[in-house]
Every structure is written in C-alpha cells, then in structure tokens.
Design an enzyme around this catalytic site. Structure first.
Site, PDB file in Angstrom:
ATOM      1  N   GLN A  31       0.834  -1.206   0.000  1.00 42.03           N
ATOM      2  CA  GLN A  31       0.000   0.000   0.000  1.00 42.03           C
ATOM      3  C   GLN A  31       0.865   1.250   0.000  1.00 42.03           C
ATOM      4  OE1 GLN A  31      -2.150  -0.995   3.551  1.00 42.03           O
ATOM      5  NE2 GLN A  31      -0.258  -1.476   4.625  1.00 42.03           N
ATOM      6  N   ASP A  86       0.385   0.635  13.889  1.00 43.64           N
ATOM      7  CA  ASP A  86       0.758   1.854  14.605  1.00 43.64           C
ATOM      8  C   ASP A  86       1.073   1.584  16.075  1.00 43.64           C
ATOM      9  OD1 ASP A  86      -1.936   2.551  16.252  1.00 43.64           O
ATOM     10  OD2 ASP A  86      -2.389   1.579  14.363  1.00 43.64           O
ATOM     11  N   ASP A 155      -7.679  -5.192  14.154  1.00 42.18           N
ATOM     12  CA  ASP A 155      -7.480  -3.743  14.023  1.00 42.18           C
ATOM     13  C   ASP A 155      -7.026  -3.500  12.588  1.00 42.18           C
ATOM     14  OD1 ASP A 155      -6.862  -1.102  14.289  1.00 42.18           O
ATOM     15  OD2 ASP A 155      -5.302  -1.370  15.794  1.00 42.18           O
ATOM     16  N   SER A 156      -7.966  -3.619  11.674  1.00 41.65           N
ATOM     17  CA  SER A 156      -7.597  -3.702  10.257  1.00 41.65           C
ATOM     18  C   SER A 156      -8.029  -2.485   9.459  1.00 41.65           C
ATOM     19  CB  SER A 156      -8.265  -4.930   9.633  1.00 41.65           C
ATOM     20  OG  SER A 156      -9.655  -4.701   9.540  1.00 41.65           O
ATOM     21  N   ASP A 158      -9.796  -0.993   5.886  1.00 47.49           N
ATOM     22  CA  ASP A 158     -11.104  -1.289   5.297  1.00 47.49           C
ATOM     23  C   ASP A 158     -10.963  -2.461   4.306  1.00 47.49           C
ATOM     24  OD1 ASP A 158     -12.123   0.977   6.700  1.00 47.49           O
ATOM     25  OD2 ASP A 158     -11.076   2.221   5.243  1.00 47.49           O
TER      26      ASP A 158
END
Ligand code: AAT
Length: 282
Positions: A31, A86, A155-156, A158
């Site tokens: 990404q 994060d 905790d992904s 979209d």
C-alpha cells in the site's frame, strides 16, 4: 502556498486537513504510506489515501477497541492483534499487568517502522517483552492456530487492498477456532452512515453472527473517519458485554482513560434505530 490533505468520503463529500509538512511518503509492497504534520490533528498517517491514525483522536479508537473486551473479561491472558501496525492497540493492552502474551500480526513491516519513527505516541509499547511481532498476512496466521487466544482484536484497514481477506467468512471462522471457549473477537466494523461503508458493515455482521452465539456491535465517535460515526463488532462464545461487564473489578484497576468508562461501555451498545434495522436485516 497552503498544503491540504483531502479525503473523499463519498463522491460528493470531502474532508480536508491543513498540512504543515509531509514527513514521509513510500509505496510499500502492499500500500501507499504517507505521514503528515498538521496543526489540528498533530501527526497523522494514511494508507492508500485514507486516514488511519492521528495524534488527536487515536485515544478514542484505541480505548474502545481494548477496554470494552478487557472489562468484560479481566482474566484475559493471551491476546492476538491482527493489523494495528501503529501500535496503539498494543499500547492499551500493555497497561494490563495480567496479560501475559500479545501476538501482533501486521502484514506491512514498513507501517510499523514508520510509526516507530513518526508516531511514538502509539508505537512506544511495541518493545514490551510480552509482545511478539509477526510480519505476515493475518488471514494465513490464524489458519493453523487452535483454541489458544482469550481475545482476538482485528485492528484492520477497510476491506479494500490487503485488508480484504480480514472481512471474509473463512477468516472469521478461523478466528473462532483460534479462540478458547471463553474467547472474545473484536473487529473494526466500518460505519453505518455512508452507503459504501454501511454495505461493508452489513456484510461483516452477516458473517460473524452466524459463527458466534453472542454477536453485538458498538459505536464510538471518530472525528476523522468518514461521517465521524464508527463501529466495532464484539463476538463471543460465552461473554455478553453488557451482562458480564465487571464494573467494580475494572474500576479497581484505576487505569486512567480519556474516552472509555464503564457507563459508556454499557451505553455504546445502544444503537440508533436505523443502525439496528440495518443489522437485523443483514
Ligand atoms: N490502530 C488503527 C489503525 C489501523 S491501521 C490497520 C493496519 O492493518 C495497517 O497497518 C495495515 O497494514 C494492516 N493490515 C491490512 N491488511 C492486513 C492483513 N491482511 N493482515 C495483517 N495486517 C493487515 C486501522 C484503521 C481503520 C480505518 C478505518 N477507516
């Protein structure tokens, strides 16, 4: 010259933040990663042009993804975090001395390395000795794990790009297998407000409610996510987040939180009528 970060929340609505400086921009294997500095939200980062985390509202997201399951079952000892590069989710988990093991599976090592450099506010506890970091696809990781975790937090991103697999029935099924009999699954559940997000919310709920006897959805306010109205899913084989909340036990820990409290815990499961209707028809 003024610099602005703009995100399209729908084809007809945009959200902008004035930027002081762009700190980082890289295309990873998975990404596009960008970090910015701003007056209003402090440092923030985006993946493929979508807001992930900023210094100002991250406490809301990370309080709600961690303390809701932890107050439901304060005996949680082994936790799996999927995504969450994060480190904010891990940071909140490490505040519980009773947690013995935190495995975090993040597909993109570059997100973690950049957060370690630019976002110490969330990444500072990734070095905790109870934390094991794995850089691989969460979908593959849960395939071969049986009955070991008390809590899985998804905790992904979209369901576009690398996050897509984390919204599939196969994935939720493997999560169910990887959880102990007391296990809880919390997942990033999109937003009910704009049509595109609501579509994903319904799809996720349809799949999860088939697999878990207890399957609920709870809400919180995220000023920088589309519409500001966001949801997490709570699914479990045993625990009901409202009936089983351990109010006194959690409050006796004296954890200082800026968003979460045990009244809000009960209240956040009360959803607007249109959201209930969407979930019922999912
Ligand atoms: N703590 C809130 C931050 C995030 S970022 C979500 C993380 O999930 C990203 O670092 C991304 O690299 C990682 N990720 C995506 N797909 C996978 C996968 N298949 N396996 C493991 N990790 C993955 C969440 C923001 C929510 C935004 C809502 N709009």
């Amino acid at each position: 010259m003024e610099l602005w970060y703009t995100e399209e929340h729908t084809e007809n609505a945009k959200f902008s933040i004035k930027v002081k400086e762009q700190l980082y921009s890289e295309e990873s294997e998975f990404q596009k990663i960008d970090f910015f500095e701003s007056e209003e939200f402090g440092t923030f980062f985006t993946l493929d042009g979508l807001m992930m985390v900023n210094e100002k509202d991250e406490f809301i997201y990370h309080d709600m993804i961690v303390h809701v399951p932890m107050a439901t079952n304060p005996n949680i000892k082994k936790v799996l975090v999927i995504g969450g590069g994060d480190g904010g989710t891990v940071r909140e988990l490490t505040r519980y001395n009773t947690i013995e093991q935190i495995d975090m599976v993040e597909i993109d090592e570059q997100v973690v390395r950049a957060c370690e450099k630019y976002l110490p506010i969330t990444s500072s506890k990734l070095q905790d000795e109870r934390v094991n970091l794995y850089f691989e696809d969460g979908l593959a990781f849960v395939k071969n794990t049986d009955n070991i975790y008390d809590l899985i937090i998804v905790d992904s991103t979209d369901p576009i790009g690398p996050g897509e697999g984390l919204f599939t029935e196969e994935f939720y099924n493997n999560c169910s297998k990887a959880l102990s009999e007391e296990g809880i699954l919390v997942n990033q559940h999109e937003s009910p407000y704009y049509e595109r997000d609501a579509h994903e919310m319904k799809r996720a709920h349809r799949k999860i409610k088939r697999l878990f006897p207890i399957s609920k959805v709870y809400q919180f306010h995220m000023p920088t996510y589309p519409s500001g109205h966001w949801l997490f899913g709570f699914a479990s084989k045993k625990f009901d987040p409202i009936k089983d909340i351990k109010v006194e036990q959690w409050n006796s820990l004296e954890l200082k939180t800026k968003y979460y409290n045990t009244d809000l815990h009960v209240g956040c499961f009360a959803l607007p009528t249109y959201v209930n209707e969407m979930l019922e028809s999912a």
